[in-house]
Scaffold this motif. Structure first.
Motif, short mmCIF file in Angstrom:
data_model
loop_
_atom_site.label_atom_id
_atom_site.label_comp_id
_atom_site.label_asym_id
_atom_site.label_seq_id
_atom_site.Cartn_x
_atom_site.Cartn_y
_atom_site.Cartn_z
N UNK A 202 0.83 -1.20 0.00
CA UNK A 202 0.00 0.00 0.00
C UNK A 202 0.86 1.25 0.00
N UNK A 203 1.99 1.21 0.70
CA UNK A 203 2.94 2.33 0.65
C UNK A 203 3.48 2.51 -0.77
N UNK A 204 3.80 1.40 -1.41
CA UNK A 204 4.33 1.45 -2.78
C UNK A 204 3.31 2.09 -3.73
N UNK A 205 2.05 1.69 -3.64
CA UNK A 205 1.02 2.27 -4.51
C UNK A 205 0.82 3.75 -4.25
N UNK A 206 0.89 4.15 -3.00
CA UNK A 206 0.79 5.58 -2.68
C UNK A 206 1.91 6.37 -3.35
N UNK A 207 3.11 5.81 -3.33
CA UNK A 207 4.26 6.51 -3.90
C UNK A 207 4.20 6.55 -5.42
N UNK A 208 3.66 5.49 -6.03
CA UNK A 208 3.66 5.38 -7.49
C UNK A 208 2.44 6.05 -8.11
N UNK A 209 1.25 5.80 -7.56
CA UNK A 209 0.03 6.27 -8.22
C UNK A 209 -0.75 7.30 -7.42
N UNK A 210 -0.26 7.66 -6.23
CA UNK A 210 -0.94 8.68 -5.46
C UNK A 210 -2.09 8.13 -4.64
N UNK A 211 -2.80 9.03 -3.94
CA UNK A 211 -3.87 8.58 -3.03
C UNK A 211 -5.10 8.07 -3.77
N UNK A 212 -5.96 7.40 -3.03
CA UNK A 212 -7.21 6.88 -3.56
C UNK A 212 -8.22 8.02 -3.72
N UNK A 213 -9.05 7.91 -4.75
CA UNK A 213 -10.13 8.87 -4.94
C UNK A 213 -11.45 8.16 -4.73
N UNK A 214 -12.22 8.62 -3.74
CA UNK A 214 -13.51 8.00 -3.42
C UNK A 214 -14.59 8.47 -4.38
N UNK A 215 -15.76 7.83 -4.27
CA UNK A 215 -16.88 8.17 -5.16
C UNK A 215 -17.29 9.63 -5.02
N UNK A 216 -17.13 10.22 -3.83
CA UNK A 216 -17.53 11.61 -3.61
C UNK A 216 -16.43 12.59 -3.99
N UNK A 217 -15.34 12.08 -4.57
CA UNK A 217 -14.26 12.95 -5.01
C UNK A 217 -13.18 13.19 -3.99
N UNK A 218 -13.36 12.75 -2.75
CA UNK A 218 -12.35 12.94 -1.71
C UNK A 218 -11.18 11.99 -1.92
N UNK A 219 -10.02 12.40 -1.42
CA UNK A 219 -8.82 11.58 -1.56
C UNK A 219 -8.32 11.13 -0.20
N UNK A 220 -7.72 9.94 -0.17
CA UNK A 220 -7.15 9.41 1.07
C UNK A 220 -5.98 8.51 0.74
N UNK A 221 -5.03 8.43 1.68
CA UNK A 221 -3.87 7.56 1.49
C UNK A 221 -4.26 6.11 1.67
N UNK A 222 -3.59 5.24 0.90
CA UNK A 222 -3.79 3.81 1.09
C UNK A 222 -3.03 3.31 2.32
N UNK A 223 -1.87 3.90 2.55
CA UNK A 223 -0.92 3.30 3.48
C UNK A 223 -1.38 3.42 4.93
N UNK A 224 -0.72 2.62 5.77
CA UNK A 224 -1.03 2.61 7.19
C UNK A 224 -0.72 3.98 7.80
#
Length: 473
Positions: A202-224
């Protein structure tokens, strides 16, 4: 007896074919090493299941150590076993929360389930183990265990997996590979390895592709999110922990009781009976000692541990197949190693910093773990059928069980009043047991012969032996 063991040989590693009995031990350094190995074996599942149930993982680890010591004392050190967190009540805990219940309602129901299991143990101790085979033949027990596991599928599909599907997928694949391809002890701690891998991924994905985008448009980190770790004390009683998604895992608390919620969780007792009986049979086979007189004590020990854990706000307990697997691999059945493991778990349980680290596991990682664990719980029901040669050519086994399975897995609801209903696991269990026994007296004799999984001399018990793999609850 509890703290006295005979030294095996010179205390060194047993020679090929050598077996260290429950009342023997190796040298203390080796015994401590084996105890640490048992801690690692139980570790992953013991703190994953409390998080899924919304309970405190630090408290769960603490109570697993206390429950293990209590179990060993009750069985008079005759049955070497470790009591970790049980998955049998995960679905019921989710159902309680879905109906507005709090953590105290969950732990109150857990306490009652422990008392019921203890009562079953007392009855079995004086009446004999054959009673279990009569009331809960393998055909019925397998169906109940199966519907408990598969009832959890929507939790994965609707909560954990959507939180981060790619991390969940990668974690799932990793756990499968480690469980099947890797050999030796590592395969038995695949859940723990999966948690570590998934968090790093999850840390790797955050570094490579950035945070997650939820259905409401908000963003959040994958990592712990380890923000709470730095503030947590090294030593102290388990306190409430706030996860990254805002979920609060309650610390120690007193239980509350509701008949509706208790009814939801009681079917899990059947799963505990099945796995306890199977584990006792497995240890009996490995140690070559007659443990049938201690079957009732095993139920009492597990029931006492579960009730005590529920009283202080902890998770239900059960004997762990992972630790039985460690014994099978090392051929060391000394209960001394289990006392060591219990003490180590208790020390971890008094570290809030440990609890904060555990609760920081990303939801996507739990998605990959739970998709495997929940499926394995369900398939353990099928294992009970296979081990006991249950025949589905008989309508007695096929029809009542089919009805109960669909009700349990589909979460079918039977509404009595606006405030009281029976749903899913509870209703499926009731239908399975009552329907089976209600029609059995009217079934033709040729449906009651061999391969029915009940009423047969030599039946190996509700489960045939120790399950393999990362978890077997």
């Amino acid at each position: 007896m509890a703290l006295k063991w005979t030294l095996y040989g010179d205390g060194g590693t047993p020679p090929p074919g050598g077996v260290v009995a429950p009342d023997e031990r190796l040298s203390w350094p080796r015994t401590i090493g084996l105890g640490a190995q048992h801690v690692v074996a139980m570790f992953g599942a013991t703190f994953v299941f409390p998080i899924i149930m919304g309970l405190n993982p630090q408290l769960a680890v603490l109570m697993s150590g206390i429950a293990t010591i209590l179990f060993l004392l009750i069985v008079n050190d005759k049955i070497p076993s470790y009591l970790g967190t049980s998955a049998a009540f995960v679905a019921a805990a989710g159902a309680i929360r879905a109906q507005g219940g709090e953590s105290s309602d969950v732990t109150g129901a857990i306490l009652v389930a422990g008392v019921i299991l203890f009562g079953i143990g007392v009855l079995v101790h004086f009446v004999g183990g054959r009673m279990i085979d009569k009331v809960l033949p393998p055909a019925v027990t397998g169906a109940v265990v199966m519907l408990i596991g598969f009832n959890l599928a929507p939790v994965v599909a609707n909560i954990y997996w959507p939180a981060d599907q790619w991390t969940a997928l990668a974690t799932m694949v990793f756990v499968i590979i480690v469980s099947v391809v890797v050999r030796g002890f590592i395969s038995r701690v695949a859940v723990l390895m999966g948690l570590i891998f998934g968090t790093l991924f999850s840390w790797f994905l955050d570094a490579v592709s950035g945070p997650l985008t939820a259905a409401d448009g908000s963003e959040s980190d994958r990592m712990a999110n380890f923000a709470n770790v730095g503030n947590a004390a090294w030593f102290g009683f388990p306190e409430s922990i706030t996860q990254a998604d805002g979920t609060v895992l309650s610390g120690a608390h007193l239980p509350t009781f509701s008949a509706t919620f208790i009814l939801l969780i009681v079917p899990g007792v059947i799963a505990l009976v099945a796995e306890n009986a199977g584990h006792v049979k497995a240890v009996e086979e490995m140690t070559k000692r007659d443990l049938n007189p201690y079957m009732g004590r095993a139920f009492m020990g597990d029931g006492a541990g579960t009730a005590l854990a529920g009283f202080v706000g902890g998770s239900p307990t059960t004997t762990y197949a992972e630790n039985i697997g460690v014994m099978a691999a090392t051929r060391v059945y000394s209960t001394a190693a289990y006392y060591v493991a219990a003490v180590v778990a208790i020390l971890f349980g008094f570290s809030p910093k440990f609890g904060a680290v555990v609760s920081a596991v990303p939801s996507g990682v739990l998605g990959g773990i739970t998709v495997v664990l929940y499926g394995m719980i369900g398939l353990l029901g099928a294992k009970i059928w296979v081990d006991n040669k249950v025949s589905f050519g008989s309508p007695l086994n096929l029809v009542p069980l089919a009805a109960g399975l669909v009700i349990g897995i589909g979460d079918v609801k039977l509404q009595f009043t606006d405030s009281f209903s029976i749903t899913g696991i509870a209703l499926g269990t009731i239908v399975t047991i009552i329907a089976y026994h209600a029609v059995k007296p009217f079934a033709p004799k040729d449906w009651l012969g061999d391969h029915q999984g009940d009423d047969r001399a030599g039946t190996p018990g509700p489960t045939g032996g120790p399950a393999e793999g990362p978890v077997a609850r």
